[in-house]
Design a protein around this motif. Structure first.
Motif, mmCIF file in Angstrom:
data_model
loop_
_atom_site.group_PDB
_atom_site.id
_atom_site.type_symbol
_atom_site.label_atom_id
_atom_site.label_comp_id
_atom_site.label_asym_id
_atom_site.label_seq_id
_atom_site.Cartn_x
_atom_site.Cartn_y
_atom_site.Cartn_z
ATOM 1 N N ASP A 1 0.808 -1.224 0.000
ATOM 2 C CA ASP A 1 0.000 0.000 0.000
ATOM 3 C C ASP A 1 0.839 1.270 0.000
ATOM 4 O O ASP A 1 0.293 2.377 0.017
ATOM 5 C CB ASP A 1 -0.988 0.005 1.169
ATOM 6 C CG ASP A 1 -0.292 -0.105 2.521
ATOM 7 O OD1 ASP A 1 0.952 -0.162 2.553
ATOM 8 O OD2 ASP A 1 -0.992 -0.128 3.542
ATOM 9 N N SER A 2 2.161 1.136 -0.019
ATOM 10 C CA SER A 2 3.016 2.330 -0.114
ATOM 11 C C SER A 2 3.515 2.560 -1.538
ATOM 12 O O SER A 2 4.262 3.505 -1.788
ATOM 13 C CB SER A 2 4.218 2.199 0.832
ATOM 14 O OG SER A 2 5.120 1.203 0.376
ATOM 15 N N ILE A 3 3.089 1.695 -2.484
ATOM 16 C CA ILE A 3 3.572 1.787 -3.862
ATOM 17 C C ILE A 3 2.411 2.133 -4.794
ATOM 18 O O ILE A 3 1.350 1.515 -4.747
ATOM 19 C CB ILE A 3 4.198 0.449 -4.314
ATOM 20 C CG1 ILE A 3 5.283 0.002 -3.331
ATOM 21 C CG2 ILE A 3 4.795 0.595 -5.713
ATOM 22 C CD1 ILE A 3 5.832 -1.386 -3.626
ATOM 23 N N PHE A 4 2.617 3.122 -5.640
ATOM 24 C CA PHE A 4 1.597 3.580 -6.582
ATOM 25 C C PHE A 4 2.165 3.527 -8.003
ATOM 26 O O PHE A 4 3.307 3.932 -8.228
ATOM 27 C CB PHE A 4 1.155 5.006 -6.244
ATOM 28 C CG PHE A 4 0.682 5.147 -4.815
ATOM 29 C CD1 PHE A 4 -0.642 4.960 -4.491
ATOM 30 C CD2 PHE A 4 1.595 5.442 -3.798
ATOM 31 C CE1 PHE A 4 -1.082 5.071 -3.177
ATOM 32 C CE2 PHE A 4 1.165 5.553 -2.484
ATOM 33 C CZ PHE A 4 -0.174 5.363 -2.168
ATOM 34 N N THR A 5 1.374 3.019 -8.945
ATOM 35 C CA THR A 5 1.855 2.876 -10.321
ATOM 36 C C THR A 5 1.026 3.722 -11.286
ATOM 37 O O THR A 5 -0.179 3.910 -11.095
ATOM 38 C CB THR A 5 1.794 1.400 -10.768
ATOM 39 O OG1 THR A 5 0.452 0.919 -10.629
ATOM 40 C CG2 THR A 5 2.730 0.544 -9.937
ATOM 41 N N ARG A 6 1.705 4.213 -12.323
ATOM 42 C CA ARG A 6 1.038 4.981 -13.377
ATOM 43 C C ARG A 6 1.665 4.606 -14.717
ATOM 44 O O ARG A 6 2.864 4.314 -14.786
ATOM 45 C CB ARG A 6 1.199 6.492 -13.142
ATOM 46 C CG ARG A 6 0.648 6.964 -11.813
ATOM 47 C CD ARG A 6 0.757 8.470 -11.627
ATOM 48 N NE ARG A 6 2.135 8.933 -11.525
ATOM 49 C CZ ARG A 6 2.484 10.139 -11.063
ATOM 50 N NH1 ARG A 6 1.543 10.987 -10.669
ATOM 51 N NH2 ARG A 6 3.749 10.506 -11.011
ATOM 52 N N GLY A 7 0.854 4.609 -15.764
ATOM 53 C CA GLY A 7 1.356 4.333 -17.102
ATOM 54 C C GLY A 7 1.089 5.507 -18.025
ATOM 55 O O GLY A 7 -0.037 6.000 -18.096
ATOM 56 N N TYR A 8 2.126 5.979 -18.729
ATOM 57 C CA TYR A 8 2.003 7.150 -19.598
ATOM 58 C C TYR A 8 2.068 6.802 -21.083
ATOM 59 O O TYR A 8 2.044 7.706 -21.924
ATOM 60 C CB TYR A 8 3.101 8.156 -19.257
ATOM 61 C CG TYR A 8 2.892 8.848 -17.927
ATOM 62 C CD1 TYR A 8 2.144 10.015 -17.834
ATOM 63 C CD2 TYR A 8 3.427 8.315 -16.756
ATOM 64 C CE1 TYR A 8 1.953 10.657 -16.620
ATOM 65 C CE2 TYR A 8 3.240 8.943 -15.538
ATOM 66 C CZ TYR A 8 2.500 10.109 -15.477
ATOM 67 O OH TYR A 8 2.300 10.730 -14.262
ATOM 68 N N GLY A 9 2.161 5.506 -21.403
ATOM 69 C CA GLY A 9 2.253 5.140 -22.815
ATOM 70 C C GLY A 9 3.465 5.764 -23.473
ATOM 71 O O GLY A 9 4.540 5.852 -22.885
ATOM 72 N N GLU A 10 3.281 6.236 -24.682
ATOM 73 C CA GLU A 10 4.369 6.862 -25.446
ATOM 74 C C GLU A 10 4.318 8.390 -25.386
ATOM 75 O O GLU A 10 5.074 9.068 -26.082
ATOM 76 C CB GLU A 10 4.285 6.421 -26.915
ATOM 77 C CG GLU A 10 2.991 6.859 -27.599
ATOM 78 C CD GLU A 10 2.844 6.296 -29.006
ATOM 79 O OE1 GLU A 10 2.893 7.099 -29.961
ATOM 80 O OE2 GLU A 10 2.678 5.074 -29.147
ATOM 81 N N TYR A 11 3.440 8.927 -24.526
ATOM 82 C CA TYR A 11 3.113 10.361 -24.600
ATOM 83 C C TYR A 11 4.046 11.289 -23.827
ATOM 84 O O TYR A 11 3.940 12.509 -23.945
ATOM 85 C CB TYR A 11 1.671 10.572 -24.140
ATOM 86 C CG TYR A 11 0.680 9.839 -25.011
ATOM 87 C CD1 TYR A 11 0.411 10.280 -26.306
ATOM 88 C CD2 TYR A 11 0.062 8.669 -24.570
ATOM 89 C CE1 TYR A 11 -0.469 9.593 -27.121
ATOM 90 C CE2 TYR A 11 -0.825 7.984 -25.378
ATOM 91 C CZ TYR A 11 -1.088 8.446 -26.656
ATOM 92 O OH TYR A 11 -1.954 7.752 -27.475
#
Length: 205
Positions: free
Chosen positions: A168-178
């Motif tokens: 619960d201390s780790i957060f993920t995000r995906g930005y693709g190629e942008y």
């Protein structure tokens, strides 16, 4: 005459009600007066609450806590380059990124070793949250790269969890190629863009 005696009696009666400890201190009221601003604001404890910080401020006035001091020492000791970002919290962004092969979300053996070392440290400090940002180059469709960038971020998260970092201390995000860091017009540029960036958000407490 009674008009003169009455005020004198009132004064004498009032003096008799003074606390005995005040009378023992002598004639000067400076002996019992507050010695400073802290005595006025905190009369019962005579000292202000202690704030556990390192006393150093970040770019936007953030307090750098003992967690920040510990993190900074760890990164410097291991030769990890970083920068402190502006914001309401102390945010430490690693300049080194985790690289991937084209179309792959597999963490390389070199990166796995590095993440293992980082995970061992982070598992011992609950005052640090980790934000993992996945990116892709322009090879393939935008929809594919959106999913790929998120899979890369989640794979790094799983590697940290295996090293006992709290989920619960780790957060993920995906930005693709942008959000490319380099040009997508060269092979080296695309390799630069196939990456995961790691950001630490340090608690203010």
């Amino acid at each position: 005459m009674k008009y003169i005696i009455l005020p004198i009696l009132l004064v004498l009666t009032g003096c008799g009600s003074l606390p005995s400890d005040m009378m023992l201190m002598g004639d000067s009221m400076l002996d019992v007066a507050p010695k400073g601003d802290v005595d006025v604001r905190y009369p019962e404890w005579r000292k202000a609450p202690q704030i556990s910080t390192a006393g150093v401020q970040g770019p936007m006035g953030q307090q750098r806590t003992t967690s920040y001091d510990s993190l900074q020492s760890f990164l410097l000791k291991n030769g990890v380059d970083y920068e402190v970002l502006p914001g309401n919290h102390v945010m430490v962004k690693l300049k080194d990124t985790i690289k991937f092969e084209t179309g792959s979300s597999k963490v390389s053996s070199d990166s796995s070793y590095w993440l293992g070392m980082m995970g061992n440290y982070l598992s011992r400090d609950p005052g640090i949250d980790i934000v993992i940002d996945g990116h892709a180059d322009s090879t393939g469709s935008p929809n594919f790269n959106d999913g790929l960038s998120l899979r890369r971020a989640k794979q790094v998260k799983q590697t940290l969890i295996k090293n006992n970092v709290a989920m619960d201390s780790i957060f993920t995000r995906g930005y693709g190629e942008y959000v490319p860091a380099c040009t997508n017009k060269t092979t080296a540029g695309k390799a630069c863009n196939r990456r995961v960036e790691v950001l630490f958000v340090v608690s203010n407490n």
